[in-house]
Motif scaffolding. Sequence first.
Motif, PDB file in Angstrom:
ATOM      1  N   ILE A  78       0.841  -1.205   0.000  1.00 17.96           N
ATOM      2  CA  ILE A  78       0.000   0.000   0.000  1.00 17.96           C
ATOM      3  C   ILE A  78       0.874   1.253   0.000  1.00 17.96           C
ATOM      4  O   ILE A  78       0.629   2.194  -0.751  1.00 17.96           O
ATOM      5  N   PHE A  84      -4.901   3.789  -5.888  1.00 19.55           N
ATOM      6  CA  PHE A  84      -5.604   2.547  -5.592  1.00 19.55           C
ATOM      7  C   PHE A  84      -6.822   2.372  -6.476  1.00 19.55           C
ATOM      8  O   PHE A  84      -7.481   3.343  -6.850  1.00 19.55           O
ATOM      9  N   LEU A 103      -8.556  -2.153   5.081  1.00 20.21           N
ATOM     10  CA  LEU A 103      -8.494  -0.697   5.264  1.00 20.21           C
ATOM     11  C   LEU A 103      -8.012  -0.360   6.677  1.00 20.21           C
ATOM     12  O   LEU A 103      -7.166   0.517   6.870  1.00 20.21           O
ATOM     13  N   SER A 107      -4.343   1.412   8.086  1.00 22.74           N
ATOM     14  CA  SER A 107      -4.475   2.734   8.702  1.00 22.74           C
ATOM     15  C   SER A 107      -3.861   2.799  10.093  1.00 22.74           C
ATOM     16  O   SER A 107      -3.695   3.887  10.653  1.00 22.74           O
ATOM     17  N   ASN A 111      -0.706   5.985   8.796  1.00 25.75           N
ATOM     18  CA  ASN A 111      -1.746   5.667   7.821  1.00 25.75           C
ATOM     19  C   ASN A 111      -1.139   5.530   6.419  1.00 25.75           C
ATOM     20  O   ASN A 111      -0.670   6.500   5.834  1.00 25.75           O
ATOM     21  N   TRP A 113      -2.682   4.844   3.641  1.00 18.32           N
ATOM     22  CA  TRP A 113      -3.599   5.288   2.574  1.00 18.32           C
ATOM     23  C   TRP A 113      -3.529   6.790   2.326  1.00 18.32           C
ATOM     24  O   TRP A 113      -3.944   7.264   1.263  1.00 18.32           O
ATOM     25  N   LYS A 116      -3.477   9.775  -1.049  1.00 17.06           N
ATOM     26  CA  LYS A 116      -3.329   9.099  -2.336  1.00 17.06           C
ATOM     27  C   LYS A 116      -4.682   9.011  -3.031  1.00 17.06           C
ATOM     28  O   LYS A 116      -5.710   8.824  -2.385  1.00 17.06           O
ATOM     29  N   ALA A 118      -7.717   7.433  -5.453  1.00 17.18           N
ATOM     30  CA  ALA A 118      -8.324   6.111  -5.554  1.00 17.18           C
ATOM     31  C   ALA A 118      -9.557   6.167  -6.447  1.00 17.18           C
ATOM     32  O   ALA A 118     -10.143   7.233  -6.662  1.00 17.18           O
ATOM     33  N   GLY A 140     -13.100   6.546   3.443  1.00 21.78           N
ATOM     34  CA  GLY A 140     -11.979   7.237   2.816  1.00 21.78           C
ATOM     35  C   GLY A 140     -11.786   8.662   3.309  1.00 21.78           C
ATOM     36  O   GLY A 140     -10.660   9.169   3.302  1.00 21.78           O
ATOM     37  N   LEU A 145      -8.083   9.424   1.850  1.00 21.62           N
ATOM     38  CA  LEU A 145      -8.061   8.950   0.475  1.00 21.62           C
ATOM     39  C   LEU A 145      -8.767   9.977  -0.396  1.00 21.62           C
ATOM     40  O   LEU A 145      -9.755  10.583   0.025  1.00 21.62           O
TER      41      LEU A 145
END
Length: 197
Positions: A78, A84, A103, A107, A111, A113, A116, A118, A140, A145
Amino acid sequence: MEAAAVKPILRVAAVCGSLRKASYNRGLLRAAAEVCEESIPGLRIEHVGISDLPLLNTDLETTDGGFPPAVEAFRDHIRSADCFLFGSPEYNYSIATPLKNALDWASRGKNCWADKPAAIVSAGGGFGGGRSQYHLRQVGVFLDLHFINKPELFVQAFQQPPKFDSDGNLIDADIRERIKQVLLSLQAFTLRVQKKD
């Protein structure tokens, strides 16, 4: 005359919320990888499996902030992704448990994610997985996200004509083209976010 600027190769981590091998959502992700290979230079999809992840249990974390080996490997994938692509089945009007578990693991601590881009694709019954997509977007928000807004792709998998074969492979050319549009939007948005365009 100057040579045209070459777009960087963006690494897309594809995460399927279903663990079933013939999952239609997994079929959408396979089709997305094929579309990238055939017609989208600069975008490469790597499937990142989640079936080996234990259920989230903070007792499994080490005292120095480490994680079980399967979780560490997942978090590495990730972290190394530029963006993503989620294949999100809908179970009981929401996100599938394996996807929510993934998820949550990524995180924990720092974190993985965060910040970024998605995109989401889904296949299912009447709404084509739409409610799972909207719940994933809500999650998200907290994970930082950045989802593309359009186009959306909800595949009504059980309506005629058939969209998938018995192995879960996409056989519908129109949906394949719609996947391409999702991927082009994800690519453009990722380049904007990274300021690489």
